[in-house]
Design a protein around this motif. Sequence first.
Motif, PDB file in Angstrom:
ATOM      1  N   MET A   1       1.969  19.548   2.714  1.00 51.83           N
ATOM      2  CA  MET A   1       0.698  18.875   2.959  1.00 51.83           C
ATOM      3  C   MET A   1       0.840  17.411   2.597  1.00 51.83           C
ATOM      4  O   MET A   1       1.326  17.065   1.527  1.00 51.83           O
ATOM      5  CB  MET A   1      -0.437  19.510   2.158  1.00 51.83           C
ATOM      6  N   ILE A   2       0.431  16.539   3.511  1.00 49.91           N
ATOM      7  CA  ILE A   2       0.508  15.097   3.296  1.00 49.91           C
ATOM      8  C   ILE A   2      -0.894  14.556   3.052  1.00 49.91           C
ATOM      9  O   ILE A   2      -1.797  14.775   3.857  1.00 49.91           O
ATOM     10  CB  ILE A   2       1.125  14.396   4.519  1.00 49.91           C
ATOM     11  N   LEU A   3      -1.074  13.855   1.946  1.00 50.38           N
ATOM     12  CA  LEU A   3      -2.338  13.183   1.647  1.00 50.38           C
ATOM     13  C   LEU A   3      -2.223  11.761   2.163  1.00 50.38           C
ATOM     14  O   LEU A   3      -1.371  10.991   1.722  1.00 50.38           O
ATOM     15  CB  LEU A   3      -2.603  13.186   0.142  1.00 50.38           C
ATOM     16  N   SER A   4      -3.087  11.413   3.120  1.00 47.40           N
ATOM     17  CA  SER A   4      -2.996  10.089   3.721  1.00 47.40           C
ATOM     18  C   SER A   4      -4.392   9.521   3.918  1.00 47.40           C
ATOM     19  O   SER A   4      -5.379  10.116   3.503  1.00 47.40           O
ATOM     20  CB  SER A   4      -2.232  10.154   5.054  1.00 47.40           C
ATOM     21  N   GLY A   5      -4.469   8.384   4.585  1.00 51.92           N
ATOM     22  CA  GLY A   5      -5.758   7.739   4.741  1.00 51.92           C
ATOM     23  C   GLY A   5      -5.842   6.993   6.059  1.00 51.92           C
ATOM     24  O   GLY A   5      -5.317   7.465   7.048  1.00 51.92           O
ATOM     25  N   GLY A   6      -6.338   5.737   6.055  1.00 50.11           N
ATOM     26  CA  GLY A   6      -6.761   4.921   4.930  1.00 50.11           C
ATOM     27  C   GLY A   6      -5.835   4.965   3.733  1.00 50.11           C
ATOM     28  O   GLY A   6      -4.645   5.138   3.851  1.00 50.11           O
ATOM     29  N   GLU A   7      -6.422   4.775   2.581  1.00 52.67           N
ATOM     30  CA  GLU A   7      -5.680   4.792   1.320  1.00 52.67           C
ATOM     31  C   GLU A   7      -6.128   5.990   0.504  1.00 52.67           C
ATOM     32  O   GLU A   7      -7.227   6.011  -0.065  1.00 52.67           O
ATOM     33  CB  GLU A   7      -5.919   3.491   0.543  1.00 52.67           C
TER      34      GLU A   7
ATOM     35  N   LEU B   1      -5.327   7.112  -2.340  1.00 52.28           N
ATOM     36  CA  LEU B   1      -5.528   6.937  -3.777  1.00 52.28           C
ATOM     37  C   LEU B   1      -6.913   6.376  -4.112  1.00 52.28           C
ATOM     38  O   LEU B   1      -7.285   6.294  -5.288  1.00 52.28           O
ATOM     39  CB  LEU B   1      -4.445   6.027  -4.353  1.00 52.28           C
ATOM     40  N   LEU B   2      -7.683   5.995  -3.111  1.00 53.82           N
ATOM     41  CA  LEU B   2      -9.060   5.554  -3.363  1.00 53.82           C
ATOM     42  C   LEU B   2     -10.012   6.731  -3.537  1.00 53.82           C
ATOM     43  O   LEU B   2     -11.140   6.551  -3.995  1.00 53.82           O
ATOM     44  CB  LEU B   2      -9.551   4.651  -2.218  1.00 53.82           C
TER      45      LEU B   2
ATOM     46  N   ASN C   1      -0.376   2.456   0.754  1.00 52.55           N
ATOM     47  CA  ASN C   1       0.092   1.077   0.927  1.00 52.55           C
ATOM     48  C   ASN C   1       0.699   0.524  -0.361  1.00 52.55           C
ATOM     49  O   ASN C   1       1.218  -0.593  -0.386  1.00 52.55           O
ATOM     50  CB  ASN C   1      -1.021   0.170   1.438  1.00 52.55           C
ATOM     51  N   GLY C   2       0.638   1.307  -1.438  1.00 54.59           N
ATOM     52  CA  GLY C   2       1.273   0.927  -2.688  1.00 54.59           C
ATOM     53  C   GLY C   2       0.540  -0.097  -3.518  1.00 54.59           C
ATOM     54  O   GLY C   2       0.972  -0.433  -4.629  1.00 54.59           O
ATOM     55  N   PHE C   3      -0.587  -0.577  -3.042  1.00 59.05           N
ATOM     56  CA  PHE C   3      -1.236  -1.730  -3.680  1.00 59.05           C
ATOM     57  C   PHE C   3      -1.710  -1.433  -5.094  1.00 59.05           C
ATOM     58  O   PHE C   3      -1.634  -2.277  -5.983  1.00 59.05           O
ATOM     59  CB  PHE C   3      -2.409  -2.195  -2.812  1.00 59.05           C
ATOM     60  N   VAL C   4      -2.180  -0.211  -5.334  1.00 63.00           N
ATOM     61  CA  VAL C   4      -2.762   0.091  -6.646  1.00 63.00           C
ATOM     62  C   VAL C   4      -1.820   0.868  -7.555  1.00 63.00           C
ATOM     63  O   VAL C   4      -2.190   1.240  -8.672  1.00 63.00           O
ATOM     64  CB  VAL C   4      -4.086   0.882  -6.488  1.00 63.00           C
ATOM     65  N   ILE C   5      -0.592   1.130  -7.106  1.00 66.89           N
ATOM     66  CA  ILE C   5       0.317   1.949  -7.901  1.00 66.89           C
ATOM     67  C   ILE C   5       0.997   1.104  -8.974  1.00 66.89           C
ATOM     68  O   ILE C   5       1.862   0.275  -8.676  1.00 66.89           O
ATOM     69  CB  ILE C   5       1.374   2.628  -7.013  1.00 66.89           C
ATOM     70  N   ASP C   6       0.591   1.318 -10.224  1.00 65.39           N
ATOM     71  CA  ASP C   6       1.245   0.691 -11.364  1.00 65.39           C
ATOM     72  C   ASP C   6       2.006   1.780 -12.132  1.00 65.39           C
ATOM     73  O   ASP C   6       2.093   2.925 -11.688  1.00 65.39           O
ATOM     74  CB  ASP C   6       0.239  -0.043 -12.259  1.00 65.39           C
ATOM     75  N   ALA C   7       2.568   1.426 -13.291  1.00 64.45           N
ATOM     76  CA  ALA C   7       3.373   2.395 -14.041  1.00 64.45           C
ATOM     77  C   ALA C   7       2.573   3.635 -14.453  1.00 64.45           C
ATOM     78  O   ALA C   7       3.044   4.766 -14.251  1.00 64.45           O
ATOM     79  CB  ALA C   7       4.001   1.722 -15.260  1.00 64.45           C
ATOM     80  N   PRO C   8       1.365   3.486 -15.031  1.00 55.84           N
ATOM     81  CA  PRO C   8       0.598   4.690 -15.394  1.00 55.84           C
ATOM     82  C   PRO C   8       0.252   5.563 -14.187  1.00 55.84           C
ATOM     83  O   PRO C   8       0.334   6.792 -14.264  1.00 55.84           O
ATOM     84  CB  PRO C   8      -0.663   4.122 -16.050  1.00 55.84           C
ATOM     85  N   LEU C   9      -0.124   4.929 -13.062  1.00 56.71           N
ATOM     86  CA  LEU C   9      -0.488   5.717 -11.884  1.00 56.71           C
ATOM     87  C   LEU C   9       0.734   6.429 -11.306  1.00 56.71           C
ATOM     88  O   LEU C   9       0.630   7.572 -10.837  1.00 56.71           O
ATOM     89  CB  LEU C   9      -1.132   4.823 -10.827  1.00 56.71           C
TER      90      LEU C   9
END
Length: 258
Positions: free
Chosen positions: A1-7, A9-10, A33-41
């Motif tokens: 299963m692929i979780l996609s969007g849009g984004e 992670l929103l 799109n990777g924009f919100v992915i930081d180390a904790p995420l």
Amino acid sequence: MILSGGEALLREDWEQIARCVAGLGMKASLISNGFVIDAPLAGRIKEAGICRVALSFDGMEDTHNTVRDNRDSFRRVCRAARFLKDQEVPVNFVTHVNRINLEQLPAMEVFIESLKVDVWRLQLGAPVGRLGKHPELIIDPEQLPSIADFIVQAKKRARVVVSVGDNIGYFSHHEPVLRDTQNRDGWNFWCGCSAGCLNIGIEANDNVKGCLSLQSEKFVEGNIRREPLASIWRAKGNFSYTREFKPEDLHGHCEGCP
């Protein structure tokens, strides 16, 4: 299963969905799109059971930022890839080829190798959304052979594993090489659209389509809030564009092709 969007992670419940999917014994992957992915995420993505993350990568820095309409997008997607690799989460880069990144493919190949990306997915940009408003950026048919030539050579160089979208190829002399991937078991040619046959797409509003790339509402076959997915899947006449396709439906150049 692929979780996609849009984004994807929103969505506030993306973790809950991912954990549920993984808990059912399915493989859950993510397109972002990777924009919100930081180390904790990145750590949360790993802990939620996501087995692979695909990140949009549309050119070298200025080009990627132009396509994404954000001057910080390139830096963030590269950062996301590094954080995910630190978590030992496999990373794919997905590139939609258009006229402004076409000449950058060799440089992108070298850069992607430096990030230790696992798979580079190449596909043609589809004229929908923002790209639909910029026909001058859409690849011409005359440019397709050079794209196929590049992919074949990139596969031979093996700096990164290259995966090819369904909209590149179509039985040219390169077809066996373009489709040669680890999971095709000798079926090294395009077998047709799998929407509604092997794939299914569920939109955020619970509408069901054969594939989320089919963005027109005419492809909606039902809604899982109103009936079970199994009923939608088995209903006579649903997904007819693939399940009931006949050679007589071909037109244009395809009509006379053996």
